[in-house]
Scaffold this active site. Structure first.
Site, PDB file in Angstrom:
ATOM      1  N   HIS A  25       0.819  -1.212   0.000  1.00 21.66           N
ATOM      2  CA  HIS A  25       0.000   0.000   0.000  1.00 21.66           C
ATOM      3  C   HIS A  25       0.852   1.261   0.000  1.00 21.66           C
ATOM      4  O   HIS A  25       0.366   2.341  -0.349  1.00 21.66           O
ATOM      5  CB  HIS A  25      -0.972   0.000   1.202  1.00 21.66           C
ATOM      6  CG  HIS A  25      -0.349   0.358   2.518  1.00 21.66           C
ATOM      7  ND1 HIS A  25       0.112  -0.590   3.415  1.00 21.66           N
ATOM      8  CD2 HIS A  25      -0.113   1.546   3.095  1.00 21.66           C
ATOM      9  CE1 HIS A  25       0.602   0.013   4.477  1.00 21.66           C
ATOM     10  NE2 HIS A  25       0.473   1.312   4.311  1.00 21.66           N
ATOM     11  N   ASP A  37      -0.249  -7.589   1.614  1.00 20.17           N
ATOM     12  CA  ASP A  37       0.223  -6.200   1.515  1.00 20.17           C
ATOM     13  C   ASP A  37       1.750  -6.154   1.589  1.00 20.17           C
ATOM     14  O   ASP A  37       2.325  -5.670   2.566  1.00 20.17           O
ATOM     15  CB  ASP A  37      -0.420  -5.386   2.640  1.00 20.17           C
ATOM     16  CG  ASP A  37      -0.084  -3.900   2.570  1.00 20.17           C
ATOM     17  OD1 ASP A  37       0.435  -3.458   1.526  1.00 20.17           O
ATOM     18  OD2 ASP A  37      -0.337  -3.207   3.564  1.00 20.17           O
ATOM     19  N   SER A  93       4.450   2.512   8.131  1.00 15.03           N
ATOM     20  CA  SER A  93       4.027   1.466   7.194  1.00 15.03           C
ATOM     21  C   SER A  93       5.205   0.962   6.365  1.00 15.03           C
ATOM     22  O   SER A  93       6.056   1.742   5.932  1.00 15.03           O
ATOM     23  CB  SER A  93       2.954   2.014   6.248  1.00 15.03           C
ATOM     24  OG  SER A  93       1.754   2.245   6.936  1.00 15.03           O
TER      25      SER A  93
END
Length: 1069
Positions: free
Chosen positions: A874, A925, A1021
């Site tokens: 992502h 992901d 992230s």
């Protein structure tokens, strides 16, 4: 009797003529020596002037040939036409220089005049230190040519018309050394031990250095002694010391004799004062400047008794728009800027310190401006009660509220709605007319999302609850969020009030009951998006007791106008040939915001699909077309397209293809038009003959060229998988197999050597050989005898059996990984957490993405080899079309120290998103990122170990996380220093219970505390979840998603790396 000898040695009397000649000779000698001395001094002075001169300001001009039309209003600096165009051009110039090689020196720009001739623009540029006119001009031309600013879409500037010259205020001249550095005519440089007469050569600049004396002469008992100082420093009066020029008259004594803070030396030209002491006093810049006093900097130091604070009142404030008043908390180099004012009256300023520095930079040379008059007095904030600390109408400045130094911008104290956005209140709430004040988020258009914070003083513990009252204003379309949180030693930023959205052009009443168990602060946070919007506050007060029912109705949000077009396209659409052409909604006109459309493309069984985009134009990053191979929920990711086209054709491997189009709330573009065709083996290379090998790119090579130590495929795939442990296991030991003509042969022990073991371990991507031993064969072949050529290459000879049926069992060492060279005990947390030491996590990588010429840290990653990173899909989704916009920064500890010698920067040249990634379901992901050039391992750069395939990490085990993400919920920006934390792993079953809104799959792993408080957050992230085994650290998870940050019973969710080992290894070997 005299002899002739006696007469010869007798004295001859000197005539008056001889006396006159002797006197004339002596006068000529003295005059010549004087001329020589004066000439030498003049040469030295000119050399010193040349060495010491610095230019901080340049003046420029260019011609706009199209995009704007000249009109007489542009001659009026107060007209809307002038302000609008000047604002746009200043933004353009700022964007160009902030993305140039001069971004560290550049400060600001000022457009001050327009002239007719198309439109001729005159402007000033301000730099923190001297830069050449040539360099400034080159950077400006390059920025215009590269269309760095969005303003250049409509404006066309004649590059040949660009001219840059030094500002007249920057020429070096001789001036008296006081805190008023003014420009005068040149005079010889002399220095005396008398401070009142000290003079030197200085350059008046925006940063206002006080003087640049390099040489001084002092009288001593033995004569005159000359002290020479380096440029940028000057000597003390009565000591053998040189001190930096900017340390003179800064409030702190640096000379042993204290001469750098002498009140005679430092007295300002504004009012003759410098050091202000006592409980009250005055200072002013009244009726300035006189014709010979342009380029003046006046500085005052206010020093009162320890424990007191300082209040300043500005009775009048009417400066020229180029003149700036700066107020600092403290003195010396460590002082903190608390406010800058030009044109706007500061009103009352309170500084919670007994030391204040005030500087007034006068750049104008006009005599029509009054200047200012100010008084100061003291107060003791420890004597204030809670109500006095809170109550404020902002008519008396900011009262006892302070700006948050860690936010992104500042509150402004204003009276009426202001240019250029006009989204603020028409009047304040207190009086409802133009006489009162309120505070507002910045009135100019926002160019990014930002937080603006306002904090109270620490409030004392009360025996009963109190009610906080306030009035707030939130307008207009781009407004976002206002919240109030409580900050204390016991509470982590508890939000007690929050409003989101556009409440129109109204003042709204708010109240909240506060019942804290210790000292605390009240903090207002306003969050705004890009574009024009205003959040304002007024009439804040505190009363005893719980808040009663509000006497005012609850405000309602302004209805969001319905979109011009429906956001739901009405699908999913099932398309078959010949109905094979489709487009974004409203094509070729602009598509709607917040659109979500799905097209399922179908072909007959056995066929596949080719998708072609005839036209393609989307807003970059924010609006995307995602194409998947197969049906909507059982498909593989083929591509993510965004921005302007063209884009490549795509081919499915099945008879279905899914196209998904999504847009956000911002810019709308033309969209796309596409069509598809179906057929057999479209885009798929013809199969090779039986005696050929098919490369990954589809080309065919003779089977005999496979695994011959020379790459015949352009992609090297013929040499990619030539040796393995039996049955393709990923372990580090087993029977060895070689690929010969696409058939796997087991290696015999005959003639096996240590050198062959090391070479095989290297080919397997492992470390050196650990051990090898012969074992008896228990099965059929085929087999291969292995020998080593003189050049080190392996010679493979197929065989039906091995000598004495003996095979080789090889064990390789793992490559060095997961080892810290600099150790540190892990501290409590990332959100609100602890700083890591430099080198504590040498595999943690910061990923910066360049967008609109600005590099911004978006995500983290983990180094797994010298040229591959593992991150989250992502992070790169929407930003994968141009990998070179990503920069990986390795060995980083502090974002503010990107030039550290331990830091290595690498451009990313390839991004591979896992094909099973589904953004809507947040599954799989994970992504791989390849570095353009390999990195060398150091104490600060090391790879992390990868776990074994399907390796289990037991719930309850404590692991670690690290990153530069937000350390507070809604913090608005990443942290400077790398943070670290310990977190416990939890079972997927428990994670599913705590996150019922998501489907927690086997490809995920969760970690966090039930009580919350410790978690990864936005900006972390893609970074690692790390567990230690046998003194080595393993990449167990990749930071994926969560619900906000560090909430109780809301763990963080990570990609389970052990589920993707085979996929990761396909890139590494």
């Amino acid at each position: 009797m005299k002899s002739s000898r006696d007469e010869a040695v007798g004295h001859h009397s000197i005539s008056s003529f001889e006396v006159m000649l002797s006197a004339l000779f002596i006068m000529l000698m003295v005059f010549s020596i004087g001329l020589i001395a004066v000439s030498w001094l003049a040469v030295k002075e000119s050399e010193g002037d040349a060495a010491l001169g610095k230019s901080h300001e340049v003046r420029g001009t260019f011609k706009i040939t199209s995009g704007v039309t000249y009109n007489p209003n542009l001659q009026d600096k107060h007209s809307v036409d002038f302000k609008v165009l000047a604002f746009d051009l200043q933004q353009m110039i700022d964007e160009i220089f902030e993305s140039s090689s001069l971004k560290n020196e550049y400060e600001k720009s000022k457009v001050f005049q327009f002239e007719k001739g198309s439109v001729i623009v005159l402007f000033d540029l301000f730099f923190a230190q001297w830069v050449s006119d040539k360099n400034v001009k080159e950077e400006l031309i390059q920025g215009i040519e590269a269309n760095i600013s969005s303003q250049l879409v409509t404006l066309h500037i004649d590059l040949n018309s660009i001219d840059i010259t030094a500002s007249l205020s920057d020429f070096t001249t001789a001036v008296p050394v006081t805190t008023s550095d003014k420009l005068t005519t040149s005079s010889p440089m002399t220095t005396s031990a008398s401070l009142g007469n000290l003079s030197t050569t200085v350059a008046a600049t925006t940063s206002a250095p006080l003087c640049n004396l390099s040489t001084a002469t002092f009288a001593t008992t033995s004569g005159h002694v000359s002290i020479e100082c380096q440029p940028g420093s000057r000597p003390c009066a009565h000591a053998w010391n040189c001190v930096a020029t900017d340390l003179f008259c800064d409030g702190e004594v640096n000379c042993p004799d204290g001469s750098d803070e002498d009140t005679g030396l430092c007295a300002t030209a504004c009012d003759g004062r410098f050091l202000l002491t006592g409980d009250s006093g005055v200072f002013q810049a009244d009726r300035y400047p006189r014709p010979d006093e342009s380029g003046v900097v006046c500085r005052w130091i206010i020093r009162v008794n320890q424990g007191l604070s300082i209040r300043m009142n500005f009775g009048s404030f009417i400066p020229h728009y180029t003149d700036v008043l700066d107020i600092y908390e403290g003195i010396g180099p460590s002082k903190i800027l608390r406010g800058s004012f030009w044109e706007t009256d500061p009103g009352t300023i309170r500084i919670f310190s007994n030391l204040v520095t005030v500087t007034f930079l006068i750049k104008s040379d006009e005599y029509d401006y009054i200047g200012f008059n100010a008084t100061y007095s003291t107060f003791n904030n420890s004597e204030l009660n809670n109500y006095e600390k809170i109550d404020c109408t902002f008519d008396d400045g900011f009262c006892f509220w302070t700006q948050d130094l860690d936010d992104d911008n500042e509150w402004e104290r204003i009276q009426v709605t202001t240019f250029p956005c006009y989204t603020g209140p028409r009047f304040d709430h207190t009086y409802g007319n133009g006489s009162g004040f309120y505070i507002s988020t910045p009135t100019e258009q926002g160019w990014r999302s930002e937080r603006v914070g306002l904090s109270s003083l620490s409030l004392d513990l009360t025996s009963e609850p109190v009610c906080l009252h306030f009035w707030y204003y939130m307008c207009c379309e781009n407004v976002y969020n206002l919240n109030i949180h409580i900050s204390s030693a016991e509470t982590t930023d508890k939000i007690v009030f929050q409003r989101k959205g556009n409440y129109g052009r109204n003042w709204n009443y708010g109240q909240v009951t506060l019942n804290e168990t210790g000292e605390f602060k009240v903090v207002f946070n306003a969050f705004r998006n890009r574009g024009c919007s205003t959040i304002a506050l007024d009439d804040i007060s505190l009363t005893n007791g719980i808040c009663s029912q509000s006497p005012y109705p609850e405000p309602t949000l302004v209805p969001t106008p319905p979109p011009e077009l429906p956001t739901d396209c009405g699908g999913p659409f099932e398309l078959w040939e010949p109905n094979s052409t489709f487009s974004s909604p409203n094509f070729p006109d602009k598509y709607p915001n917040q659109a979500s459309c799905i097209w399922n493309l179908n072909a007959q069984r056995g066929k596949n699909i080719q998708l072609h985009f005839q036209e393609f134009d989307l807003e970059n990053i924010n609006d995307v077309v995602e194409v998947r191979d197969g049906g909507e929920f059982d498909s593989l990711l083929l591509a993510v397209y965004t921005g302007p086209g063209p884009v490549k054709d795509l081919f499915s491997t099945t008879n279905r293809m899914t196209v998904i189009f999504t847009t956000n709330m911002e810019t709308r573009r033309k969209g796309f038009k596409a069509n598809f065709t179906s057929g057999y083996y479209l885009g798929i290379p013809e199969p090779c003959q039986d005696d050929e090998f098919q490369c990954k790119d589809g080309n065919c090579i003779p089977l005999g060229n496979l695994c011959d130590s020379y790459p015949h495929c352009r992609d090297g795939s013929d040499e990619a998988s030539c040796v393995r442990f039996l049955n393709g296991t990923r372990s580090n030991n087993g029977l060895v197999q070689f690929n010969i003509h696409s058939i796997w042969h087991i290696a015999c022990a005959e003639n096996w050597t240590t050198q062959i073991s090391n070479e095989v371990c290297h080919l397997l991507g492992l470390g050196s050989a650990n051990s090898s031993m012969p074992i008896s064969s228990t099965g059929g072949g085929p087999f291969v005898r292995v020998n080593q050529a003189p050049n080190g290459s392996l010679i493979l000879t197929p065989s039906l059996q091995c000598s004495q049926d003996s095979l080789i069992l090889l064990q390789c060492n793992h490559k060095s990984c997961g080892e810290k060279k600099v150790t540190q005990k892990v501290s409590p947390k990332i959100v609100g957490g602890s700083d890591a030491q430099a080198g504590a996590w040498p595999w943690v990588v910061a990923l910066y993405h360049r967008d609109r010429s600005t590099d911004r840290l978006l995500c983290g990653a983990s180094l797994v080899s010298s040229d591959w990173l593992v991150s989250a899909a992502h992070c790169v989704y929407r930003r994968n079309l141009d990998p070179t916009r990503w920069t990986a920064v390795l060995g980083l500890h502090m974002q503010s120290n990107l030039t550290s010698p331990q830091v290595v920067r690498r451009v990313v040249d390839q991004i591979v998103i896992n094909p099973h990634y589904d953004r809507r379901r947040k599954v799989n992901d994970i992504a791989m990122m390849h570095l353009e050039f390999k990195v060398n391992y150091t104490d600060y750069i090391q790879p992390i170990c990868l776990p074994e395939e399907n390796q289990i990490f037991i719930p309850g085990r404590t692991c670690s996380i690290a990153g530069w993400g937000y350390d507070k919920i809604n913090a608005g920006s990443t942290v400077d220093v790398l943070k670290e934390a310990d977190v416990p792993l939890i079972s997927n079953e428990k994670c599913q219970q705590q996150l019922p809104e998501y489907n927690i799959t086997e490809s995920m792993i969760c970690a966090g505390y039930e009580e919350g408080g410790i978690d990864s957050c936005q900006g972390d992230s893609g970074g690692p979840l790390m567990c230690q085994e046998n003194n080595r650290w393993f990449l167990v998870g990749v930071t994926s998603f969560g619900v906000q940050c560090a909430l109780p019973n809301h763990p963080g969710v990570y990609v389970r790396v052990s589920q993707f080992i085979e996929w990761i290894h396909s890139f590494l070997h």
